[in-house]
Design an enzyme around this catalytic site. Structure first.
Site, PDB file in Angstrom:
ATOM      1  N   LYS A 134     -12.146  16.233   6.228  1.00  0.00           N
ATOM      2  CA  LYS A 134     -11.440  16.894   4.996  1.00  0.00           C
ATOM      3  C   LYS A 134     -11.220  15.836   3.504  1.00  0.00           C
ATOM      4  CE  LYS A 134      -6.677  16.690   5.852  1.00  0.00           C
ATOM      5  NZ  LYS A 134      -5.754  16.312   4.349  1.00  0.00           N
ATOM      6  N   ASN A 135     -11.145  14.990   4.363  1.00  0.00           N
ATOM      7  CA  ASN A 135     -10.007  13.675   3.153  1.00  0.00           C
ATOM      8  C   ASN A 135     -11.556  12.925   2.102  1.00  0.00           C
ATOM      9  OD1 ASN A 135      -7.768  14.358   3.913  1.00  0.00           O
ATOM     10  ND2 ASN A 135      -6.290  12.634   4.808  1.00  0.00           N
TER      11      ASN A 135
ATOM     12  N   ARG B 194      -0.673  18.407  -1.621  1.00  0.00           N
ATOM     13  CA  ARG B 194      -0.271  17.863  -2.614  1.00  0.00           C
ATOM     14  C   ARG B 194      -1.638  16.681  -3.744  1.00  0.00           C
ATOM     15  NH1 ARG B 194      -0.194  13.914  -2.477  1.00  0.00           N
ATOM     16  NH2 ARG B 194       2.135  12.817  -3.165  1.00  0.00           N
TER      17      ARG B 194
ATOM     18  N   ARG C 212      -4.560  23.185   8.803  1.00  0.00           N
ATOM     19  CA  ARG C 212      -5.003  22.883   6.966  1.00  0.00           C
ATOM     20  C   ARG C 212      -6.058  21.659   7.737  1.00  0.00           C
ATOM     21  NH1 ARG C 212       0.166  20.926   4.011  1.00  0.00           N
ATOM     22  NH2 ARG C 212      -1.805  20.659   2.698  1.00  0.00           N
TER      23      ARG C 212
ATOM     24  N   LEU D  69       3.470   3.091   6.000  1.00  0.00           N
ATOM     25  CA  LEU D  69       2.836   3.232   5.104  1.00  0.00           C
ATOM     26  C   LEU D  69       3.763   5.097   4.377  1.00  0.00           C
ATOM     27  CD1 LEU D  69       0.287   1.659   5.044  1.00  0.00           C
ATOM     28  CD2 LEU D  69      -0.803   3.681   4.463  1.00  0.00           C
TER      29      LEU D  69
ATOM     30  N   CYS E  38       6.738  16.411   0.677  1.00  0.00           N
ATOM     31  CA  CYS E  38       5.984  16.568   2.082  1.00  0.00           C
ATOM     32  C   CYS E  38       7.216  15.918   3.376  1.00  0.00           C
ATOM     33  CB  CYS E  38       4.785  16.216   2.137  1.00  0.00           C
ATOM     34  SG  CYS E  38       4.629  14.772   2.923  1.00  0.00           S
TER      35      CYS E  38
ATOM     36  N   ARG F 111       6.179  10.271  -1.714  1.00  0.00           N
ATOM     37  CA  ARG F 111       4.818  10.671  -1.916  1.00  0.00           C
ATOM     38  C   ARG F 111       4.525  11.025  -3.261  1.00  0.00           C
ATOM     39  NH1 ARG F 111       1.296  13.832   2.178  1.00  0.00           N
ATOM     40  NH2 ARG F 111      -0.779  11.772   1.681  1.00  0.00           N
ATOM     41  N   PRO F 112       5.182   9.979  -4.067  1.00  0.00           N
ATOM     42  CA  PRO F 112       5.004   9.435  -5.610  1.00  0.00           C
ATOM     43  C   PRO F 112       3.447   9.230  -6.462  1.00  0.00           C
ATOM     44  CG  PRO F 112       6.081   8.077  -5.005  1.00  0.00           C
ATOM     45  CD  PRO F 112       5.338   8.836  -3.568  1.00  0.00           C
ATOM     46  N   VAL F 113       3.680  10.108  -7.332  1.00  0.00           N
ATOM     47  CA  VAL F 113       2.944   9.620  -7.484  1.00  0.00           C
ATOM     48  C   VAL F 113       2.413   9.173  -9.628  1.00  0.00           C
ATOM     49  CG1 VAL F 113       1.668  12.377  -6.272  1.00  0.00           C
ATOM     50  CG2 VAL F 113       2.294  11.860  -9.534  1.00  0.00           C
ATOM     51  N   ASP F 114       3.445   8.119  -8.928  1.00  0.00           N
ATOM     52  CA  ASP F 114       3.536   7.587 -10.697  1.00  0.00           C
ATOM     53  C   ASP F 114       2.374   6.576 -10.450  1.00  0.00           C
ATOM     54  OD1 ASP F 114       4.175   6.619  -7.963  1.00  0.00           O
ATOM     55  OD2 ASP F 114       5.131   4.232  -9.152  1.00  0.00           O
ATOM     56  N   LEU F 115       1.574   6.174  -9.366  1.00  0.00           N
ATOM     57  CA  LEU F 115       0.207   4.864 -10.151  1.00  0.00           C
ATOM     58  C   LEU F 115      -0.711   5.600 -10.533  1.00  0.00           C
ATOM     59  CD1 LEU F 115       1.309   2.854  -6.285  1.00  0.00           C
ATOM     60  CD2 LEU F 115       1.886   2.868  -8.524  1.00  0.00           C
TER      61      LEU F 115
ATOM     62  N   ASP G 270      -2.911   7.662   9.368  1.00  0.00           N
ATOM     63  CA  ASP G 270      -2.985   9.876  10.474  1.00  0.00           C
ATOM     64  C   ASP G 270      -3.765   9.187  11.625  1.00  0.00           C
ATOM     65  OD1 ASP G 270      -4.826  10.300   6.949  1.00  0.00           O
ATOM     66  OD2 ASP G 270      -2.924   9.934   7.663  1.00  0.00           O
TER      67      ASP G 270
HETATM   68  C1  EPZ Z   1      -3.739  10.135   1.634  1.00  0.00           C
HETATM   69  O1  EPZ Z   1      -3.000  10.399   1.364  1.00  0.00           O
HETATM   70  C2  EPZ Z   1      -4.212  10.933   2.575  1.00  0.00           C
HETATM   71  N1  EPZ Z   1      -4.556  11.758   1.963  1.00  0.00           N
HETATM   72  C3  EPZ Z   1      -3.330  11.630   3.721  1.00  0.00           C
HETATM   73  O2  EPZ Z   1      -3.931  12.114   4.692  1.00  0.00           O
HETATM   74  C4  EPZ Z   1      -3.409   9.275   4.265  1.00  0.00           C
HETATM   75  O3  EPZ Z   1      -2.099   9.276   5.599  1.00  0.00           O
HETATM   76  C5  EPZ Z   1      -2.791   8.418   3.412  1.00  0.00           C
HETATM   77  O4  EPZ Z   1      -3.863   8.943   2.029  1.00  0.00           O
HETATM   78  C6  EPZ Z   1      -3.136   7.059   3.377  1.00  0.00           C
HETATM   79  O5  EPZ Z   1      -4.404   6.869   4.255  1.00  0.00           O
HETATM   80  C7  EPZ Z   1      -6.034  11.807   1.505  1.00  0.00           C
HETATM   81  O6  EPZ Z   1      -6.668  11.122   1.038  1.00  0.00           O
HETATM   82  C8  EPZ Z   1      -5.569  13.279   0.638  1.00  0.00           C
HETATM   83  P1  EPZ Z   1      -1.527   7.082  -0.415  1.00  0.00           P
HETATM   84  P2  EPZ Z   1      -2.066   9.938  -0.518  1.00  0.00           P
HETATM   85  O7  EPZ Z   1      -1.652   7.279  -1.785  1.00  0.00           O
HETATM   86  O8  EPZ Z   1      -3.385   9.267  -0.744  1.00  0.00           O
HETATM   87  C9  EPZ Z   1       2.638   5.390  -1.976  1.00  0.00           C
HETATM   88  C10 EPZ Z   1      -3.598  13.740   5.827  1.00  0.00           C
HETATM   89  O9  EPZ Z   1      -3.249  13.966   6.896  1.00  0.00           O
HETATM   90  N2  EPZ Z   1       2.112   5.731  -3.256  1.00  0.00           N
HETATM   91  O10 EPZ Z   1      -2.590   6.082  -0.656  1.00  0.00           O
HETATM   92  O11 EPZ Z   1      -1.733  10.678  -1.189  1.00  0.00           O
HETATM   93  C11 EPZ Z   1       3.084   6.366  -0.668  1.00  0.00           C
HETATM   94  O12 EPZ Z   1       4.026   7.078  -0.678  1.00  0.00           O
HETATM   95  C12 EPZ Z   1      -3.425  13.054   5.035  1.00  0.00           C
HETATM   96  O13 EPZ Z   1      -4.772  14.302   5.898  1.00  0.00           O
HETATM   97  C13 EPZ Z   1       3.490   5.678  -4.251  1.00  0.00           C
HETATM   98  O14 EPZ Z   1       4.470   4.881  -4.641  1.00  0.00           O
HETATM   99  O15 EPZ Z   1      -1.855   8.460  -0.276  1.00  0.00           O
HETATM  100  C14 EPZ Z   1       2.544   5.666   0.183  1.00  0.00           C
HETATM  101  O16 EPZ Z   1       3.744   5.347   0.705  1.00  0.00           O
HETATM  102  C15 EPZ Z   1      -1.601  12.754   4.496  1.00  0.00           C
HETATM  103  N3  EPZ Z   1       2.905   6.024  -6.099  1.00  0.00           N
HETATM  104  C16 EPZ Z   1       1.689   4.774  -0.345  1.00  0.00           C
HETATM  105  O17 EPZ Z   1       1.821   4.468  -1.553  1.00  0.00           O
HETATM  106  C17 EPZ Z   1       1.834   6.506  -5.858  1.00  0.00           C
HETATM  107  O18 EPZ Z   1       1.192   6.647  -6.951  1.00  0.00           O
HETATM  108  C18 EPZ Z   1      -0.183   5.133   0.243  1.00  0.00           C
HETATM  109  O19 EPZ Z   1       0.042   6.633  -0.081  1.00  0.00           O
HETATM  110  C19 EPZ Z   1       0.739   6.476  -4.816  1.00  0.00           C
HETATM  111  C20 EPZ Z   1       1.133   6.906  -3.535  1.00  0.00           C
END
Ligand code: EPZ
Length: 421
Positions: free
Chosen positions: A22-23, A92, A400, A329, A116, A121-125, A307
């Site tokens: 899925k990912n 998301r 999902r 994480l 969620c 889960r911000p997207v600031d980066l 995960d």
């Molecule tokens: C991906 O989510 C996966 N989803 C998640 O799988 C997985 O748990 C996660 O990576 C970690 O491996 C998909 O690929 C669709 P991150 P993602 O950005 O990209 C922080 C599942 O069960 N962060 O790597 O959203 C964030 O809060 C899902 O299939 C910021 O602070 O995760 C977290 O603490 C759940 N600012 C850390 O980074 C940002 O702009 C890692 O998040 C982005 C992230």
């Protein structure tokens, strides 16, 4: 609402075929926005999240022909660049259209994904990196309004944290940018690697694939020529079935999997006393003489994946001794703990650290509630080894990300029935 009824004291045996990841499929479908023609994708997982993203791509104007595990999608007809809240709030990962839309069209509006169950889960980066590439980003009424009238410009991006979808968004943004982009501290998950490989095969000049430093020479908004490809196997789905076998101390074989994507997970099974035999595309897990406790700290790939944290907690309940799991994480990824405790597990939380005192053969079945995709699968694993029947509610979370879950479990002897409340 549907729920799963799971009978107690189960043993498993046989083979499970995992679906496409899925990912991996989510960023790959988003990347078709960068394509000059129809993209042919095989081994597509037939799960809700994929259908949600396809609904979004269709709303934007894409056309596609989809069979169960195969799609031919053409995004050249996209005539809308607004991803609305009603879609983004349900998934998301819809944020993955931000980079490609902005890079191709020079403007887009994407609803901010809410948090969620597992965290804010911000997207600031993602947004900071796009601004460094020349985008003008405004947040208004819960939407990201992004413009880059002259297209995005190549830049050197240093991610303060490793972010999987953040890396994927910027890889896709950089693909059509004007000039070279260097991404430092990029995610190295297999799903990110496949996105890079597919874009390279489509003609993109990208180097450093599989490392934390990627260099991408943008095409200056010239679309790419995608070749046909199959989505890689779902390593988390594979790990989930292996955890079910481990908790029930059964032997099963996973097929159509890439064992090299699970090195850190397989090592933990062996630490707990289970046998692991792999071939190029299969993994067999063998029962343990005695299930030993384990210490786990979740981290980015190739470390132990977050995960898989909930599923391993269910296995740790079956161990003789005390296990420690540190979730580094996400700030709230212990939603399964309270439900496991209701089943009789002995788990103590202290911030990001869970201490699990093994209580083999002591769990009792009851009504439990799923809260997020992976927590739900942990409840199923615990239910399999409980002494009485368990009902897992709110299983839309499972649908999902797990294809034909009760059918696949049924194929390895599990007695799991989908019922309606
Ligand atoms: C991906 O989510 C996966 N989803 C998640 O799988 C997985 O748990 C996660 O990576 C970690 O491996 C998909 O690929 C669709 P991150 P993602 O950005 O990209 C922080 C599942 O069960 N962060 O790597 O959203 C964030 O809060 C899902 O299939 C910021 O602070 O995760 C977290 O603490 C759940 N600012 C850390 O980074 C940002 O702009 C890692 O998040 C982005 C992230």
């Amino acid at each position: 609402m549907q729920y799963l009824e799971i009978k107690p004291n189960q043993k498993l045996s046989g083979e499970v075929r995992v679906s496409g990841a899925k990912n991996a499929a989510l960023p790959l479908l988003a990347s078709t926005i960068l394509s000059s023609s129809t993209v042919n994708i095989g081994n597509l997982p037939n799960v809700v999240d994929i259908n949600t993203l396809l609904k979004l791509l269709e709303m934007l104007g894409s056309k596609f022909e989809k069979k169960t595990h195969h799609i031919e999608i053409n995004t050249t007809s996209i005539n809308e660049t607004k991803a609305t809240y009603d879609i983004v709030k349900t998934m998301r990962a819809s944020i993955l259209v931000l980079g490609p839309l902005l890079s191709r069209f020079g403007h887009c509006e994407v609803s901010l994904p809410g948090g969620c169950a597992i965290g804010q889960r911000p997207v600031d980066l993602h947004l900071k990196a796009l601004e460094q590439m020349g985008a003008n980003i405004e947040i208004k009424n819960g939407y990201i309004l992004a413009t880059a009238p002259n297209g995005l410009q190549g830049a050197t991006i240093v991610f303060d944290k490793v972010t999987v979808t953040g890396s994927e968004n910027i890889i896709m943004a950089a693909a059509l940018a004007h000039g070279e982009t260097t991404i430092i501290n990029a995610a190295k998950e297999p799903e990110v690697v496949q996105l890079c490989e597919v874009l390279k095969d489509a003609g993109l000049d990208i180097s450093g694939i599989g490392t934390d430093t990627l260099k991408i020479v943008g095409t200056r908004q010239k679309l790419l020529e995608f070749k046909k490809f199959d989505v890689i196997p779902d390593r988390i789905e594979a790990g989930t079935y292996l955890c079910a076998a481990a908790a029930t101390n059964s032997e099963i074989t996973i097929t159509h999997v890439n064992p090299s994507h699970l090195d850190s997970v397989l090592a933990k099974f062996e630490e707990m006393g289970f046998g692991i035999k792999s071939t190029e595309s299969t993994i067999t897990i063998l029962p343990a003489q005695e299930i030993k406790p384990v210490n786990i700290t979740t981290t980015e790939y190739p470390g132990f994946p977050t995960d898989m944290q909930a599923q391993f907690m269910a296995v740790a309940i079956c161990a003789n001794g005390t296990s420690i799991i540190d979730e580094k994480l996400f700030e709230n990824r212990f939603m399964h703990v309270s439900e496991l405790i209701r089943m009789g597990a002995n788990i103590h939380l202290n911030g990001t650290v869970a201490t699990i005192t093994g209580t083999p053969n002591k769990l009792t079945g009851t009504d439990v509630m799923a809260t997020d995709l992976r927590a739900s699968s942990a409840l199923i694993i615990a239910a399999l080894v409980s002494n009485s029947t368990t009902n897992v509610h709110r299983i839309y979370h499972l649908d999902r990300g797990y294809e034909k879950l009760e059918e696949k479990f049924g194929n390895i002897g599990a007695n799991i029935l989908r019922k309606s409340e």
